[in-house]
Design a protein around this motif. Structure first.
Motif, PDB file in Angstrom:
ATOM      1  N   THR A 186       0.361  -1.421  -0.509  1.00 42.89           N
ATOM      2  CA  THR A 186      -0.276  -0.120   0.249  1.00 42.89           C
ATOM      3  C   THR A 186       0.824   1.771  -0.355  1.00 42.89           C
ATOM      4  O   THR A 186       0.535   2.808  -0.909  1.00 42.89           O
ATOM      5  CB  THR A 186      -1.096  -0.094   0.911  1.00 42.89           C
ATOM      6  OG1 THR A 186      -1.666  -1.362   1.438  1.00 42.89           O
ATOM      7  CG2 THR A 186      -1.891   1.825   1.292  1.00 42.89           C
ATOM      8  N   THR A 187       2.311   1.409   0.696  1.00 39.53           N
ATOM      9  CA  THR A 187       2.825   2.252   1.256  1.00 39.53           C
ATOM     10  C   THR A 187       3.329   2.703  -0.814  1.00 39.53           C
ATOM     11  O   THR A 187       4.062   4.094  -0.832  1.00 39.53           O
ATOM     12  CB  THR A 187       3.621   2.509   1.947  1.00 39.53           C
ATOM     13  OG1 THR A 187       3.356   1.887   3.287  1.00 39.53           O
ATOM     14  CG2 THR A 187       4.696   3.691   2.239  1.00 39.53           C
ATOM     15  N   SER A 188       3.818   1.436  -0.773  1.00 32.27           N
ATOM     16  CA  SER A 188       4.632   2.005  -2.137  1.00 32.27           C
ATOM     17  C   SER A 188       3.896   2.448  -2.834  1.00 32.27           C
ATOM     18  O   SER A 188       4.400   2.864  -3.932  1.00 32.27           O
ATOM     19  CB  SER A 188       5.527   0.719  -2.612  1.00 32.27           C
ATOM     20  OG  SER A 188       4.572  -0.280  -2.512  1.00 32.27           O
ATOM     21  N   VAL A 189       2.675   1.463  -3.471  1.00 33.66           N
ATOM     22  CA  VAL A 189       1.739   2.100  -4.643  1.00 33.66           C
ATOM     23  C   VAL A 189       1.813   3.316  -4.532  1.00 33.66           C
ATOM     24  O   VAL A 189       1.530   4.231  -5.717  1.00 33.66           O
ATOM     25  CB  VAL A 189       0.874   1.268  -4.390  1.00 33.66           C
ATOM     26  CG1 VAL A 189      -0.503   1.599  -5.006  1.00 33.66           C
ATOM     27  CG2 VAL A 189       1.159  -0.165  -4.631  1.00 33.66           C
ATOM     28  N   VAL A 190       1.008   3.765  -2.623  1.00 34.46           N
ATOM     29  CA  VAL A 190       1.037   5.576  -2.828  1.00 34.46           C
ATOM     30  C   VAL A 190       1.940   6.291  -3.104  1.00 34.46           C
ATOM     31  O   VAL A 190       1.953   7.099  -4.662  1.00 34.46           O
ATOM     32  CB  VAL A 190      -0.102   5.455  -1.370  1.00 34.46           C
ATOM     33  CG1 VAL A 190       0.273   7.155  -1.486  1.00 34.46           C
ATOM     34  CG2 VAL A 190      -0.574   5.130  -0.812  1.00 34.46           C
ATOM     35  N   LEU A 191       3.188   6.163  -2.327  1.00 40.44           N
ATOM     36  CA  LEU A 191       4.801   6.252  -3.140  1.00 40.44           C
ATOM     37  C   LEU A 191       4.775   6.735  -4.680  1.00 40.44           C
ATOM     38  O   LEU A 191       5.279   7.759  -4.946  1.00 40.44           O
ATOM     39  CB  LEU A 191       5.984   5.981  -2.562  1.00 40.44           C
ATOM     40  CG  LEU A 191       5.490   6.589  -0.545  1.00 40.44           C
ATOM     41  CD1 LEU A 191       7.043   5.963  -0.015  1.00 40.44           C
ATOM     42  CD2 LEU A 191       5.344   8.368  -0.259  1.00 40.44           C
ATOM     43  N   GLY A 192       4.617   5.709  -4.731  1.00 37.26           N
ATOM     44  CA  GLY A 192       4.892   5.125  -6.235  1.00 37.26           C
ATOM     45  C   GLY A 192       4.061   6.657  -7.217  1.00 37.26           C
ATOM     46  O   GLY A 192       4.455   6.455  -8.392  1.00 37.26           O
ATOM     47  N   LEU A 193       3.054   6.558  -7.128  1.00 41.00           N
ATOM     48  CA  LEU A 193       1.877   7.857  -7.683  1.00 41.00           C
ATOM     49  C   LEU A 193       2.102   8.785  -7.884  1.00 41.00           C
ATOM     50  O   LEU A 193       1.782   9.813  -8.471  1.00 41.00           O
ATOM     51  CB  LEU A 193       0.483   7.095  -7.119  1.00 41.00           C
ATOM     52  CG  LEU A 193       0.064   6.002  -8.088  1.00 41.00           C
ATOM     53  CD1 LEU A 193      -1.270   5.196  -7.178  1.00 41.00           C
ATOM     54  CD2 LEU A 193       0.315   5.473  -9.549  1.00 41.00           C
ATOM     55  N   VAL A 194       2.563   9.625  -6.686  1.00 50.56           N
ATOM     56  CA  VAL A 194       2.906  10.558  -5.881  1.00 50.56           C
ATOM     57  C   VAL A 194       4.057  11.466  -7.235  1.00 50.56           C
ATOM     58  O   VAL A 194       4.836  10.972  -7.553  1.00 50.56           O
ATOM     59  CB  VAL A 194       3.667  11.185  -4.730  1.00 50.56           C
ATOM     60  CG1 VAL A 194       3.822  12.482  -4.673  1.00 50.56           C
ATOM     61  CG2 VAL A 194       2.278  11.196  -3.464  1.00 50.56           C
ATOM     62  N   PRO A 195       3.192  12.568  -7.986  1.00 46.92           N
ATOM     63  CA  PRO A 195       4.337  13.127  -9.109  1.00 46.92           C
ATOM     64  C   PRO A 195       5.760  13.448  -8.380  1.00 46.92           C
ATOM     65  O   PRO A 195       5.702  14.265  -7.204  1.00 46.92           O
ATOM     66  CB  PRO A 195       3.612  14.509  -9.647  1.00 46.92           C
ATOM     67  CG  PRO A 195       1.820  13.969  -9.254  1.00 46.92           C
ATOM     68  CD  PRO A 195       2.369  13.015  -7.872  1.00 46.92           C
ATOM     69  N   ASP A 196       6.797  13.850  -8.957  1.00 49.52           N
ATOM     70  CA  ASP A 196       8.207  14.089  -8.626  1.00 49.52           C
ATOM     71  C   ASP A 196       8.312  15.278  -7.953  1.00 49.52           C
ATOM     72  O   ASP A 196       8.700  15.859  -7.108  1.00 49.52           O
ATOM     73  CB  ASP A 196       8.838  13.823  -9.611  1.00 49.52           C
ATOM     74  CG  ASP A 196       9.290  12.327 -10.163  1.00 49.52           C
ATOM     75  OD1 ASP A 196       8.994  11.656  -9.249  1.00 49.52           O
ATOM     76  OD2 ASP A 196       9.854  12.854 -11.341  1.00 49.52           O
ATOM     77  N   PHE A 197       7.520  16.852  -8.702  1.00 48.36           N
ATOM     78  CA  PHE A 197       7.419  17.686  -8.419  1.00 48.36           C
ATOM     79  C   PHE A 197       5.795  18.010  -7.440  1.00 48.36           C
ATOM     80  O   PHE A 197       6.504  18.920  -6.480  1.00 48.36           O
ATOM     81  CB  PHE A 197       6.572  19.131  -9.753  1.00 48.36           C
ATOM     82  CG  PHE A 197       4.827  18.773  -9.858  1.00 48.36           C
ATOM     83  CD1 PHE A 197       4.201  19.768  -9.283  1.00 48.36           C
ATOM     84  CD2 PHE A 197       4.119  17.446 -11.257  1.00 48.36           C
ATOM     85  CE1 PHE A 197       2.824  19.909  -9.746  1.00 48.36           C
ATOM     86  CE2 PHE A 197       3.266  16.908 -11.255  1.00 48.36           C
ATOM     87  CZ  PHE A 197       3.005  18.472 -10.158  1.00 48.36           C
ATOM     88  N   LEU A 198       5.414  17.190  -6.843  1.00 49.88           N
ATOM     89  CA  LEU A 198       4.463  17.312  -5.396  1.00 49.88           C
ATOM     90  C   LEU A 198       5.030  17.335  -4.529  1.00 49.88           C
ATOM     91  O   LEU A 198       4.910  17.625  -3.851  1.00 49.88           O
ATOM     92  CB  LEU A 198       3.039  16.841  -6.073  1.00 49.88           C
ATOM     93  CG  LEU A 198       2.064  17.051  -5.215  1.00 49.88           C
ATOM     94  CD1 LEU A 198       1.338  18.088  -5.232  1.00 49.88           C
ATOM     95  CD2 LEU A 198       0.406  16.137  -5.151  1.00 49.88           C
ATOM     96  N   LEU A 199       5.724  16.258  -4.779  1.00 46.76           N
ATOM     97  CA  LEU A 199       6.954  15.245  -3.213  1.00 46.76           C
ATOM     98  C   LEU A 199       7.322  16.340  -3.476  1.00 46.76           C
ATOM     99  O   LEU A 199       7.474  16.758  -1.626  1.00 46.76           O
ATOM    100  CB  LEU A 199       7.416  14.388  -3.753  1.00 46.76           C
ATOM    101  CG  LEU A 199       7.982  13.534  -2.536  1.00 46.76           C
ATOM    102  CD1 LEU A 199       6.955  13.290  -1.423  1.00 46.76           C
ATOM    103  CD2 LEU A 199       9.112  12.409  -3.231  1.00 46.76           C
TER     104      LEU A 199
END
Length: 337
Positions: free
Chosen positions: A163-176
């Motif tokens: 769950t954590t890896s999927v969520v982090l993988g979907l966050v755009p680079d610029f938003l992070l």
């Protein structure tokens, strides 16, 4: 790929009966890759030329300003060759690529190759550092979670990790990147949020690039690790009462990473392209921030050159991954014949 199968894989492509090593599958592999690379380069060059010419607006008028006289604009257009027929402009553009003459930046009034030489090191250093950080996070994490969740164990650990890896993988680079700036730069004041003047300035941009790819790569490493740990050669190593460190690092890890190499190369290519947005978030003096300002200024020569640099970087990474896979597992090369 099981460790015990490696000799068989090598034997299928090793030279036999006096046949030279550079023959058969390797020659066909090299020809295919060279042809694919040249074709991709031609598409890239043509697409960059067409794309920038489809952008509405007059780059000469933009660079000279709205008060420039019509005669001055016409003279500048003739000087840049923008009055030539479309195919003539394309031919001159290709000629310039082969001779190293990429033109002059309309906005900076500097040779394009000089601008790229100044900004490229900052982009490369950020992309490579981000990739190293991603691998340093993903491999130990994937191996560790794979060991904890093999044979159906650790269901909660697997669910939380996935769950954590999927969520982090979907966050755009610029938003992070924006979130990291707000928390660690503005809120806590621990790290600088712009420029590349100090080593600490690399932390937030590198993390912005690395977190998403690390999450994706860690999932793949975990899946491969779980599969490898159930292989016969691992059971044999355990039966010999080898230390766990030897079983994991010497026998399991190399085989688990073979399938992850392709994804790792693709991630490196995407991280090179991802620097465009991240550099603008952190005011990074690289090609990413330069191409955005060049597009706004309608600086044709500079935009075209930067697009080609990014594209060539991705193509080189993909080709290097193909070659590395062929060296590690020659059967992948044979299956394409």
């Amino acid at each position: 790929m099981a460790l015990g199968e490696a000799p068989a894989a090598v034997a299928t492509t090793a030279p036999t009966q006096g046949r030279p090593a550079w023959s058969g599958p390797w020659r066909r592999f090299a020809v295919r890759r060279a042809g694919r690379l040249l074709g991709s380069l031609w598409v890239l060059v043509s697409a960059s030329f067409l794309m920038i010419h489809l952008i509405p607006g007059d780059p000469v008028r933009t660079s000279l300003g709205p008060t420039a006289s019509a005669d001055l604009v016409a003279a500048r257009r003739a000087e840049l060759g923008l009055d030539d027929p479309f195919l003539v402009q394309y031919w001159h553009f290709v000629q310039g690529l082969f001779t190293g003459d990429l033109g002059t930046s309309l906005s900076l009034r500097l040779p394009v190759q000089e601008v790229i030489a100044q900004r490229l090191p900052a982009t490369l250093s950020l992309a490579v550092l981000g990739f190293v950080v991603a691998v340093a996070i993903a491999v130990p994490l994937g191996v560790g979670v794979g060991a904890l969740t093999r044979r159906g164990r650790g269901r909660r650990t697997e669910l939380g990790f996935t769950t954590t890896s999927v969520v982090l993988g979907l966050v755009p680079d610029f938003l992070l990147g924006v979130a990291l700036v707000y928390v660690f730069g503005v809120g806590l004041g621990w790290l600088p949020v712009a420029g590349d003047n100090t080593p600490s300035a690399y932390v937030l941009p590198a993390l912005s690039l690395a977190v998403g790819p690390a999450a994706v790569l860690a999932r793949i490493v975990r899946v491969e690790m779980v599969a490898v740990l159930e292989a016969d050669f691992v059971r044999t190593a355990r039966a010999k009462r080898l230390p766990s460190r030897t079983v994991y690092l010497r026998h399991a890890l190399p085989n688990a990473l073979t399938a992850s190499l392709t994804l790792g190369g693709m991630l490196l290519g995407s991280m090179v392209a991802g620097t465009v947005l991240v550099e603008n978030v952190f005011a990074w003096p690289g090609l990413g921030s330069t191409i955005v300002s060049s597009i706004l200024a309608k600086d044709y020569p500079l935009v075209q050159a930067i697009v080609i640099v990014y594209g060539v970087g991705v193509l080189i990474v993909n080709t290097a991954v193909d070659v590395a896979l062929a060296l590690i597992d020659p059967r992948s090369m044979i299956r394409e014949d």
